[in-house]
Design an enzyme around this catalytic site. Structure first.
Site, PDB file in Angstrom:
ATOM      1  N   CYS A   2       0.823  -1.198   0.000  1.00  0.00           N
ATOM      2  CA  CYS A   2       0.000   0.000   0.000  1.00  0.00           C
ATOM      3  C   CYS A   2       0.865   1.259   0.000  1.00  0.00           C
ATOM      4  O   CYS A   2       1.831   1.364   0.754  1.00  0.00           O
ATOM      5  CB  CYS A   2      -0.958   0.066   1.175  1.00  0.00           C
ATOM      6  SG  CYS A   2      -2.082  -1.319   1.263  1.00  0.00           S
ATOM      7  N   ARG A  27       4.282  -0.179  -4.559  1.00  0.00           N
ATOM      8  CA  ARG A  27       3.995  -0.704  -3.221  1.00  0.00           C
ATOM      9  C   ARG A  27       2.737  -1.567  -3.174  1.00  0.00           C
ATOM     10  O   ARG A  27       2.469  -2.235  -2.171  1.00  0.00           O
ATOM     11  CB  ARG A  27       3.819   0.462  -2.229  1.00  0.00           C
ATOM     12  CG  ARG A  27       5.038   1.343  -2.105  1.00  0.00           C
ATOM     13  CD  ARG A  27       4.772   2.444  -1.122  1.00  0.00           C
ATOM     14  NE  ARG A  27       4.505   1.918   0.183  1.00  0.00           N
ATOM     15  CZ  ARG A  27       5.422   1.605   1.078  1.00  0.00           C
ATOM     16  NH1 ARG A  27       6.696   1.783   0.795  1.00  0.00           N
ATOM     17  NH2 ARG A  27       5.101   1.122   2.245  1.00  0.00           N
ATOM     18  N   TRP A  75      -2.463  -3.022  -1.762  1.00  0.00           N
ATOM     19  CA  TRP A  75      -2.106  -4.439  -1.892  1.00  0.00           C
ATOM     20  C   TRP A  75      -2.980  -5.144  -0.870  1.00  0.00           C
ATOM     21  O   TRP A  75      -2.773  -5.003   0.329  1.00  0.00           O
ATOM     22  CB  TRP A  75      -0.615  -4.649  -1.587  1.00  0.00           C
ATOM     23  CG  TRP A  75      -0.129  -6.034  -1.857  1.00  0.00           C
ATOM     24  CD1 TRP A  75       0.318  -6.524  -3.053  1.00  0.00           C
ATOM     25  CD2 TRP A  75      -0.003  -7.106  -0.914  1.00  0.00           C
ATOM     26  NE1 TRP A  75       0.704  -7.837  -2.907  1.00  0.00           N
ATOM     27  CE2 TRP A  75       0.510  -8.213  -1.609  1.00  0.00           C
ATOM     28  CE3 TRP A  75      -0.290  -7.248   0.448  1.00  0.00           C
ATOM     29  CZ2 TRP A  75       0.754  -9.445  -0.990  1.00  0.00           C
ATOM     30  CZ3 TRP A  75      -0.049  -8.467   1.060  1.00  0.00           C
ATOM     31  CH2 TRP A  75       0.469  -9.548   0.340  1.00  0.00           C
ATOM     32  N   ASN A 101      -2.171   1.709   5.598  1.00  0.00           N
ATOM     33  CA  ASN A 101      -1.205   0.697   5.158  1.00  0.00           C
ATOM     34  C   ASN A 101      -0.878  -0.130   6.385  1.00  0.00           C
ATOM     35  O   ASN A 101      -0.531   0.430   7.421  1.00  0.00           O
ATOM     36  CB  ASN A 101       0.049   1.414   4.625  1.00  0.00           C
ATOM     37  CG  ASN A 101       1.212   0.464   4.381  1.00  0.00           C
ATOM     38  OD1 ASN A 101       1.006  -0.697   4.077  1.00  0.00           O
ATOM     39  ND2 ASN A 101       2.422   0.974   4.516  1.00  0.00           N
ATOM     40  N   GLY A 102      -1.017  -1.456   6.291  1.00  0.00           N
ATOM     41  CA  GLY A 102      -0.702  -2.311   7.446  1.00  0.00           C
ATOM     42  C   GLY A 102      -1.864  -3.226   7.753  1.00  0.00           C
ATOM     43  O   GLY A 102      -2.725  -3.472   6.900  1.00  0.00           O
ATOM     44  N   GLU A 476      19.119 -16.835  -6.466  1.00  0.00           N
ATOM     45  CA  GLU A 476      18.644 -15.509  -6.863  1.00  0.00           C
ATOM     46  C   GLU A 476      18.123 -15.534  -8.316  1.00  0.00           C
ATOM     47  O   GLU A 476      17.096 -14.939  -8.626  1.00  0.00           O
ATOM     48  CB  GLU A 476      19.780 -14.483  -6.691  1.00  0.00           C
ATOM     49  CG  GLU A 476      19.486 -13.084  -7.148  1.00  0.00           C
ATOM     50  CD  GLU A 476      18.296 -12.401  -6.455  1.00  0.00           C
ATOM     51  OE1 GLU A 476      17.762 -12.942  -5.478  1.00  0.00           O
ATOM     52  OE2 GLU A 476      17.895 -11.338  -6.941  1.00  0.00           O
ATOM     53  N   LYS A 480      14.264 -14.619  -9.325  1.00  0.00           N
ATOM     54  CA  LYS A 480      13.927 -13.583 -10.315  1.00  0.00           C
ATOM     55  C   LYS A 480      13.007 -14.158 -11.390  1.00  0.00           C
ATOM     56  O   LYS A 480      12.040 -13.521 -11.790  1.00  0.00           O
ATOM     57  CB  LYS A 480      15.190 -13.043 -11.007  1.00  0.00           C
ATOM     58  CG  LYS A 480      16.069 -12.099 -10.234  1.00  0.00           C
ATOM     59  CD  LYS A 480      15.532 -10.720 -10.020  1.00  0.00           C
ATOM     60  CE  LYS A 480      14.831 -10.643  -8.698  1.00  0.00           C
ATOM     61  NZ  LYS A 480      15.596 -10.249  -7.559  1.00  0.00           N
ATOM     62  N   GLU A 483       9.394 -14.786 -10.040  1.00  0.00           N
ATOM     63  CA  GLU A 483       8.548 -13.621  -9.776  1.00  0.00           C
ATOM     64  C   GLU A 483       8.208 -12.833 -11.039  1.00  0.00           C
ATOM     65  O   GLU A 483       7.162 -12.199 -11.104  1.00  0.00           O
ATOM     66  CB  GLU A 483       9.148 -12.709  -8.703  1.00  0.00           C
ATOM     67  CG  GLU A 483      10.441 -12.040  -9.046  1.00  0.00           C
ATOM     68  CD  GLU A 483      10.948 -11.132  -7.910  1.00  0.00           C
ATOM     69  OE1 GLU A 483      12.160 -11.019  -7.764  1.00  0.00           O
ATOM     70  OE2 GLU A 483      10.128 -10.552  -7.198  1.00  0.00           O
ATOM     71  N   HIS A 499      21.215 -35.943  -5.497  1.00  0.00           N
ATOM     72  CA  HIS A 499      20.448 -36.370  -4.317  1.00  0.00           C
ATOM     73  C   HIS A 499      18.958 -36.172  -4.508  1.00  0.00           C
ATOM     74  O   HIS A 499      18.211 -36.193  -3.542  1.00  0.00           O
ATOM     75  CB  HIS A 499      20.945 -35.613  -3.078  1.00  0.00           C
ATOM     76  CG  HIS A 499      22.389 -35.872  -2.782  1.00  0.00           C
ATOM     77  ND1 HIS A 499      22.856 -37.088  -2.348  1.00  0.00           N
ATOM     78  CD2 HIS A 499      23.484 -35.081  -2.917  1.00  0.00           C
ATOM     79  CE1 HIS A 499      24.173 -37.036  -2.198  1.00  0.00           C
ATOM     80  NE2 HIS A 499      24.580 -35.816  -2.555  1.00  0.00           N
ATOM     81  N   LYS A 596       6.345  -4.255  -3.513  1.00  0.00           N
ATOM     82  CA  LYS A 596       7.776  -4.075  -3.263  1.00  0.00           C
ATOM     83  C   LYS A 596       8.130  -4.136  -1.781  1.00  0.00           C
ATOM     84  O   LYS A 596       9.077  -4.806  -1.392  1.00  0.00           O
ATOM     85  CB  LYS A 596       8.240  -2.740  -3.849  1.00  0.00           C
ATOM     86  CG  LYS A 596       9.726  -2.535  -3.678  1.00  0.00           C
ATOM     87  CD  LYS A 596      10.390  -2.307  -4.975  1.00  0.00           C
ATOM     88  CE  LYS A 596      11.887  -2.312  -4.861  1.00  0.00           C
ATOM     89  NZ  LYS A 596      12.506  -3.521  -5.391  1.00  0.00           N
TER      90      LYS A 596
HETATM   91  C1  F6R Z   1      12.703 -10.013  -4.993  1.00  0.00           C
HETATM   92  C2  F6R Z   1      12.496  -9.033  -3.975  1.00  0.00           C
HETATM   93  C3  F6R Z   1      12.095  -9.489  -2.615  1.00  0.00           C
HETATM   94  C4  F6R Z   1      12.773  -8.625  -1.535  1.00  0.00           C
HETATM   95  C5  F6R Z   1      12.253  -9.001  -0.147  1.00  0.00           C
HETATM   96  C6  F6R Z   1      12.925  -8.214   0.941  1.00  0.00           C
HETATM   97  O1  F6R Z   1      13.097  -9.436  -6.198  1.00  0.00           O
HETATM   98  O2  F6R Z   1      12.629  -7.862  -4.211  1.00  0.00           O
HETATM   99  O3  F6R Z   1      12.376 -10.830  -2.426  1.00  0.00           O
HETATM  100  O4  F6R Z   1      14.149  -8.801  -1.609  1.00  0.00           O
HETATM  101  O5  F6R Z   1      10.871  -8.787  -0.089  1.00  0.00           O
HETATM  102  O6  F6R Z   1      12.728  -6.854   0.771  1.00  0.00           O
HETATM  103  P1  F6R Z   1      13.620  -5.789   1.513  1.00  0.00           P
HETATM  104  O7  F6R Z   1      14.999  -5.891   0.994  1.00  0.00           O
HETATM  105  O8  F6R Z   1      12.985  -4.474   1.219  1.00  0.00           O
HETATM  106  O9  F6R Z   1      13.559  -6.140   2.980  1.00  0.00           O
END
Ligand code: F6R
Length: 601
Positions: A2, A27, A75, A101-102, A476, A480, A483, A499, A596
């Site tokens: 949010c 957000r 969100w 937000n929350g 990683e 990527k 997502e 394994h 995000k």
């Molecule tokens: C993936 C991504 C998330 C964040 C995670 C932690 O691309 O961006 O996995 O890395 O939500 O977010 P922060 O770093 O803001 O605590």
């Protein structure tokens, strides 16, 4: 999770509120709404729409306007992403609007009490209880909305940023925060409230940090911050160090692509002035172990950090998923250094793990990208990464700078504990300095990789393999791809294949293998793993710093110290995920179901 914006000032509110929402859409983007105080004492003008912000913008054809208003991009947590559940929520008279937000944890009991008192609810959200509560509290406080907000905050459990506006006093906007972000933008004859400075950076670079359980009241010419008892608090003022162009796409088709290309600068900015030592007031001699807590991509950076810190500083390092950490009984005490990594500095899981560790006496060093964020403020020391604003939901440049922060911390502790010789320090710092140019070099040659990626757009699943620091890099790469491309993807340590995971390999399964020769003997072992998957039908894309004939496709990257390799090898993985998302027609910057900053647990 949010985005929230409030504006009051000399100009029309609609433009700054909508612009702010556009910059905060990362957000949350399942619905959006605004409330404008168009006429004193009359119901507020409210418009809210499910879906992306553009739906709200299209619905705003009537363009009612005023000099103050609030806006929200959501969100969903409680109640699906519908027009009715979108914020703002209103009191029964339609004169008081609230955005949130929350999560309000005690909303069910509040709702039951309020319904008994005759309040009519329209939505399924937790937020709506708060607007009714605030409406009653305002009456109890003779129309003083800030006093009402203080009273209400004391009754709420959970996490929240709240903004409220009432048409009786339209130029006043009142905000409050607990465990969720809220910053004030101080302008001339106008003031702003927002979840993130990006919302108002086009109008002012002066921001005020708000603390936990503080209430703020803005008018066009004043900002008053109090604690919940009504005592005036002096908020910390700071100047935002980046400008509006950093929060715009600047000719790139997507923010993510822009941010991938910004990595050389982000790395250089994070290194600058730090290679000869970090200015941290920590006595590293007292720590017996280090625990890194983080989520998602930041967790993957932490895994790389473990390899570097253990090698250079010779202290045991555990890396923990922040969301799991406090729910067991981890061993930690005053001799533990906890490193919390978070781009946003507001991830609730990380924040809660940090608070738990603090309560057990651990010292907290955080690695954050957002100035003034809660995680930074609650830590004993902060090492800021200088990635600049990261708008795309998928993290790229923030990851690169988190890796750099891990190296800087490893180097610092190794130096302080005299575990590294001068020659070793010199070699590492030289190698670190070369990274921006090496990333640049990769970015200059990624075009064929983009073309290659498109060939695999219908694959059912993609596997990523690596050893040593190549393993977290593989994790990683897989994260990527999941997502962004919504494809099944897994990262494995090369040695683990036999394994179990090797059963996933089928004819044509794409496997991305990270195999820098600096990993020495491990490169040979990776070569065997590659043969094993090829023998079972896999198509192997190898990322390496040297010629390798066993690959179906070879992506060359420059050489580097083994521990530093992830900064380079992750770049092609980011490009693969980006290109795959584009090829599959996905929303690259705002992938489905994600947001995000994850400010709920
Ligand atoms: C993936 C991504 C998330 C964040 C995670 C932690 O691309 O961006 O996995 O890395 O939500 O977010 P922060 O770093 O803001 O605590």
């Amino acid at each position: 999770m949010c985005g929230i914006v409030g504006y009051t000032g000399k100009n029309s509110a609609l433009t700054p509120v909508l612009d702010g929402l556009r910059r905060l859409e990362y957000r949350g983007y399942d619905s959006a709404g605004i409330a404008l105080a168009t006429q004193v004492g009359k119901p507020l003008y409210v418009e809210k729409q499910a879906g992306k912000l553009k739906n709200l913008e299209e619905a705003l054809v009537k363009k009612s306007d005023s000099n103050s208003g609030i806006g929200h991009t959501r969100w969903a947590t409680h109640g699906g992403p519908t027009d009715t559940n979108a914020h703002p929520h209103l009191d029964n008279e339609g004169k008081l609007a609230l955005i949130h937000n929350g999560i309000i944890e005690n909303y069910v009991e509040l709702r039951q009490q309020l319904e008994k008192l005759g309040h009519k609810f329209k939505s399924e959200t937790d937020t709506e209880s708060v607007v009714h509560l605030l409406s009653d509290a305002r009456k109890d406080n003779n129309g003083d909305l800030a006093a009402a907000m203080r009273q209400v905050c004391k009754q709420l459990k959970g996490s929240f940023t709240l903004l409220a506006i009432h048409s009786d006093n339209p130029s006043h906007i009142v905000g409050a925060r607990r465990n969720s972000p809220l910053v004030v933008g101080v302008g001339e004859g106008e003031n702003f409230l927002a979840s993130d400075v990006a919302a108002f950076i086009a109008h002012t670079k002066i921001a005020l940090e708000l603390g936990q359980d503080q209430v703020v009241e803005i008018t066009p010419n004043s900002v008053v911050v109090t604690d919940l008892s009504g005592q005036i608090v002096k908020a910390k003022e700071y100047e935002i160090s980046w400008d509006v162009s950093a929060a715009e796409r600047g000719g790139f088709t997507h923010f993510m692509l822009k941010e991938i290309y910004e990595q050389p600068k982000a790395i250089a900015d994070t290194l600058i002035g730090r290679l000869n030592g970090l200015n941290l007031k920590l006595n590293f001699k007292k720590f017996e172990k280090i625990v890194i807590i983080a989520c998602g991509t930041a967790y993957n950076a932490g895994l790389v950090g473990k390899y570097a810190i253990e090698k250079w500083a010779q202290i045991p390092v555990d890396v923990e998923l922040a969301s799991e950490y406090r729910y067991r009984e981890p061993s930690l005490n005053k001799k533990t250094l906890v490193i919390a990594i978070s781009q946003s500095g507001e991830t609730m899981d990380t924040l809660m793990a940090l608070r738990y560790a603090k309560s057990k006496g651990a010292t907290i060093l955080s690695v954050c990208n957002t100035n003034g964020s809660t995680i930074g403020r609650e830590s004993d020391e902060v090492l800021y990464t200088h990635a600049g604003p990261e708008i795309a939901v998928a993290s790229t440049k923030a990851f690169a700078t988190q890796l750099i922060a891990m190296y800087l911390i490893g180097l610092e502790i190794g130096r302080k504990l005299k575990k590294l010789s001068n020659n070793e320090i010199k070699e590492i710092t030289e190698q670190l300095t070369q990274l921006p140019a090496k990333v640049e070099q990769i970015l200059e040659t990624v075009e064929p990789l983009r073309e290659l990626t498109r060939k695999f757009k219908s694959a059912e699943s993609v596997l990523f393999l690596g050893r040593h620091v190549g393993y977290p890099t593989a994790l990683e790469g897989a994260l990527k791809l999941k997502e962004l491309a919504y494809m099944h993807a897994e990262g494995f340590a090369g040695g683990e294949l036999k394994h179990g995971p090797i059963a996933l390999i089928d004819n044509g399964t794409p496997v991305v293998a990270i195999m820098p020769t600096s990993s020495g003997i491990l490169a040979e072992k990776m070569a065997s793993n590659i043969q094993e998957v090829k023998a079972r039908g896999a198509v192997v894309i190898v990322i390496s710093d040297s010629e390798f004939t066993g690959a179906d496709h070879l992506i060359r990257i420059p050489e580097a110290n083994q521990l530093l390799q992830p900064v380079l090898s992750v770049v092609p993985l980011q490009v693969i995920a980006y290109e795959m998302a584009v090829a599959r027609g996905n929303d690259v910057d705002q992938p489905r179901n994600l947001a995000k900053s994850v400010t709920v647990e």
